[in-house]
Write an enzyme that holds these catalytic residues in place. Structure first.
Site, short mmCIF file in Angstrom:
data_model
loop_
_atom_site.label_atom_id
_atom_site.label_comp_id
_atom_site.label_asym_id
_atom_site.label_seq_id
_atom_site.Cartn_x
_atom_site.Cartn_y
_atom_site.Cartn_z
N ASP A 310 46.44 -3.85 53.47
CA ASP A 310 47.74 -3.46 52.93
C ASP A 310 48.38 -2.53 53.96
OD1 ASP A 310 49.90 -2.68 51.10
OD2 ASP A 310 48.62 -3.47 49.52
N HIS A 344 50.18 -4.58 55.94
CA HIS A 344 51.55 -4.96 55.59
C HIS A 344 52.58 -4.21 56.42
CE1 HIS A 344 50.30 -6.47 51.32
NE2 HIS A 344 49.84 -7.22 52.29
#
Length: 501
Positions: A310, A344
Site C-alpha cells: 500500500d 500505492h
C-alpha cells in the site's frame, strides 16, 4: 567483562550519521554534536532540532529471563519480565540475541531501548487469543482493534534499534485479492486452514472476518456486545508497531516486515526519528502501508527504505469528524534520503488529513516502481488543511500511473484500481464549503525527474475548493499520457518538460 560487553553493544547502535561526525572511539555519541542536527538546518519553515533519546548505561539480555530463541517457545512473559526489570531500575537496553523469538504482544515502557542483534528475529504469534481488544484509532477513526504486536503509549525515551528483524506474521490476519498474486501464491492461500473464499477472486482468513466485512464501514465493523466483538477478532487486525502519544522515539537499523495491517504507525508522537530502517510487506498485503505518520510533531524520516503493498511514506492526521475533534496536525517533518520500491504511493499525504498537515520537507528520495510517485488524496467530508509542503530532488522510474497526483475524490482505491474500474467522479458540481471541505494549498515541487509513468500529472480538485498555489519548477517527466489539470488556482510552471511516449 560484562561491562566491556555492554560498551561493545552500545557502539553497535551508533549510526553512520553519527560516525560522520568523527566520534572518538569508545565514547558515546551523547558527547558529540547531535548527528541529526543537519536535517533541521536551513529549512523553509521553523522546526526545532531533533535529538535521539539517551538511555542509562544498563543492559539486560532477554535470555536471562527464561526466553528461548527456538522459534517454538512462547516468550511473551519473558519480554514482559525483562522490560519490567529494566524499567524498575530506571531503564536501559534490552538485548535480543540471535535466534527466533516467538512471542505475543510486547509493550514498551519509558527509557527502554529494545535492541536486536544481528540474527535476531522477533516473530509475533499467529494466535488471535493472545491479542486482546483495545480502544484505539485505525485509519483515522476511533474504534477497537486487537492489541498491536509491539506498542507503547504515553512513553518517553524509547527506541527499537539494532540489525535484527521484527515480523508480524501478517499472513495470519490479512485478506488477499487474487489479482495481486501469482497463480502459485493464490493456490497456497486457498490451502490455508480456516480461510474462506468469499468470491473466486477474494479470500479472507476466517468466517468471522467475512461476517464482519459485510457490515463494516471501511474497516470499522458493526459490533456492540463483547461476544460480537470477539467473534470478529481476526477482522480487527492491528497495526504492527503502534506508538501513541510518545515523546523522544528512535527506530534505527531494524527490518520491520509482514505486518497484519499498517506496518509502523506513530500516532500523536513528538520528537521521533526513523533512521536506516527497512519497512517491507508483500506487494499483495492489503492495507499494508509501510509507514503512517499521524498527527505527529517534529519527525525525521531519513536514510530508510520502504517496500509495501500500500502507501510507502504516508502523512496523516485523522479522519472526518474524529480527526477534526482530535485537531492535531502532522507538522514539522523532514523526509530525506529515502527509497520506496513499491506501494500505492512513494510519498503520500492523506486521505485521512482532517487534523491538518503542514511544514513538510521531502528531499533526495527515489521512488522505483510505485503506483504513484507523489500522491495527495482526500475527499469531501474530511475537512482539514494541507499546506506548506516542500518537495525537492526526487528521482522516479517505472511509475505505473501518475508521477504526481492531487485527487480530491478518493474512495478507498489505488489510482491503478480507479483507472481499471473506469471511475469518473463528478468534478463539476459545486457543494457548499464548510468544515468538511478539505483544503490543499501552498505546495512547492522542484527538481523532479521521472523516467516512465502512465501519466505525467493529475490535478483533480473540488469545484468549490480548487487546489491552490502550487509551484512546479525544474520537472522532467517521460510518460505515456500528458498532464491533466482540473479545478485549480494559481499553478505556476517553470521549466516543466513532459515527453509523451
Amino acid at each position: 567483562m560484562k561491562k566491556l560487553i555492554c560498551l561493545l553493544l552500545l557502539g553497535v547502535t551508533l549510526t553512520a550519521s553519527a560516525q560522520k561526525h568523527n566520534c572518538d572511539k569508545g565514547k558515546s555519541c551523547a558527547n558529540c554534536e547531535n548527528p541529526y542536527k543537519r536535517f533541521t538546518k536551513d529549512l523553509p519553515f521553523q522546526m526545532p532540532e531533533v535529538k535521539a533519546p539517551q538511555f542509562p548505561d544498563r543492559t539486560v539480555c532477554l535470555k536471562d529471563f527464561g526466553a528461548k530463541g527456538d522459534g517454538i517457545a512462547l516468550n511473551t512473559e519473558a519480554f514482559a519480565k525483562a522490560i519490567d526489570a529494566l524499567s524498575s531500575q530506571g531503564g536501559g537496553k534490552l538485548v535480543v540475541p540471535a535466534g527466533v523469538w516467538h512471542t505475543g504482544p510486547i509493550v514498551l515502557k519509558s527509557n527502554i531501548n529494545l535492541h536486536l542483534e544481528m540474527g535476531a528475529v522477533i516473530l509475533f504469534a499467529a494466535d488471535e487469543s493472545l491479542y486482546p481488544l483495545v480502544k484505539t484509532s485505525f485509519e483515522g477513526l476511533d474504534t477497537r482493534r486487537c492489541q498491536s504486536p509491539l506498542s507503547a503509549n504515553g512513553c518517553e525515551n524509547i527506541a527499537i534499534t539494532g540489525q535484527g528483524v521484527i515480523d508480524g506474521n501478517g499472513q495470519y490476519w490479512r485478506p488477499v485479492k487474487k489479482s495481486k498474486m501469482t497463480d502459485g501464491q493464490w493456490k497456497e492461500v486457498l490451502s490455508r486452514p480456516g480461510g474462506v473464499a468469499v468470491r473466486n477472486d477474494y479470500w479472507v482468513p476466517s468466517q468471522g472476518y467475512a461476517d464482519a466485512e459485510k457490515n463494516a464501514n471501511m474497516n470499522v465493523p458493526k459490533a456492540e456486545t463483547e461476544a460480537e466483538w470477539n467473534a470478529i477478532k481476526r477482522f480487527l487486525r492491528p497495526v504492527m508497531i503502534s506508538l501513541v502519544s510518545c515523546k523522544n522515539v528512535l527506530l534505527q537499523g531494524v527490518i520491520f516486515q509482514n505486518s497484519p495491517a499498517w506496518n509502523i504507525h506513530p500516532l500523536m508522537c513528538e520528537n521521533i526519528i526513523l533512521d536506516n530502517v527497512l519497512a517491507r510487506n508483500p506487494a499483495y498485503a492489503q492495507n499494508g502501508d509501510a509507514l503512517d505518520l499521524e498527527s505527529c510533531k517534529n519527525a525525521l524520516i531519513v536514510n530508510s527504505k520502504f517496500d509495501a503493498g500500500d502507501d510507502g511514506i504516508c502523512i496523516k492526521s485523522g479522519k472526518d469528524a474524529d480527526g477534526r475533534r482530535r485537531g492535531i496536525p502532522c507538522e514539522n517533518v523532514v523526509v530525506d534520503g529515502c527509497t520506496v520500491f513499491a506501494g500505492h504511493g512513494g510519498f503520500v499525504v492523506g486521505s485521512e488529513m482532517s487534523g491538518g498537515v503542514k511544514n513538510i520537507l521531502v528531499k533526495s528520495c527515489q521512488f522505483l516502481g510505485t503506483d504513484v510517485g507523489l500522491r495527495f488524496k482526500s475527499t469531501r467530508g474530511r475537512g482539514g488543511i494541507v499546506e506548506n509542503i516542500f518537495i525537492r530532488d526526487i528521482s522516479m522510474t517505472d511509475i505505473k500511473t501518475d508521477a504526481i497526483t492531487f485527487n480530491m475524490y478518493y474512495g478507498g482505491k489505488s489510482v491503478a484500481e480507479m483507472l481499471a474500474d473506469g471511475d469518473n467522479p463528478d468534478n463539476t458540481t459545486k457543494m457548499p464549503v464548510n468544515e468538511e471541505t478539505p483544503i490543499f494549498r501552498n505546495i512547492d515541487i522542484q527538481d523532479i525527474v521521472c523516467n516512465g509513468a502512465g501519466r505525467a500529472m493529475e490535478f483533480n480538485g473540488l469545484p468549490e475548493m480548487p487546489i491552490k498555489n502550487i509551484n512546479l519548477k525544474n520537472i522532467v517527466i517521460k510518460a505515456k499520457k500528458d498532464a491533466v489539470f482540473t479545478n485549480y488556482e494559481n499553478v505556476t510552471k517553470e521549466n516543466v518538460n513532459i515527453t509523451v511516449e
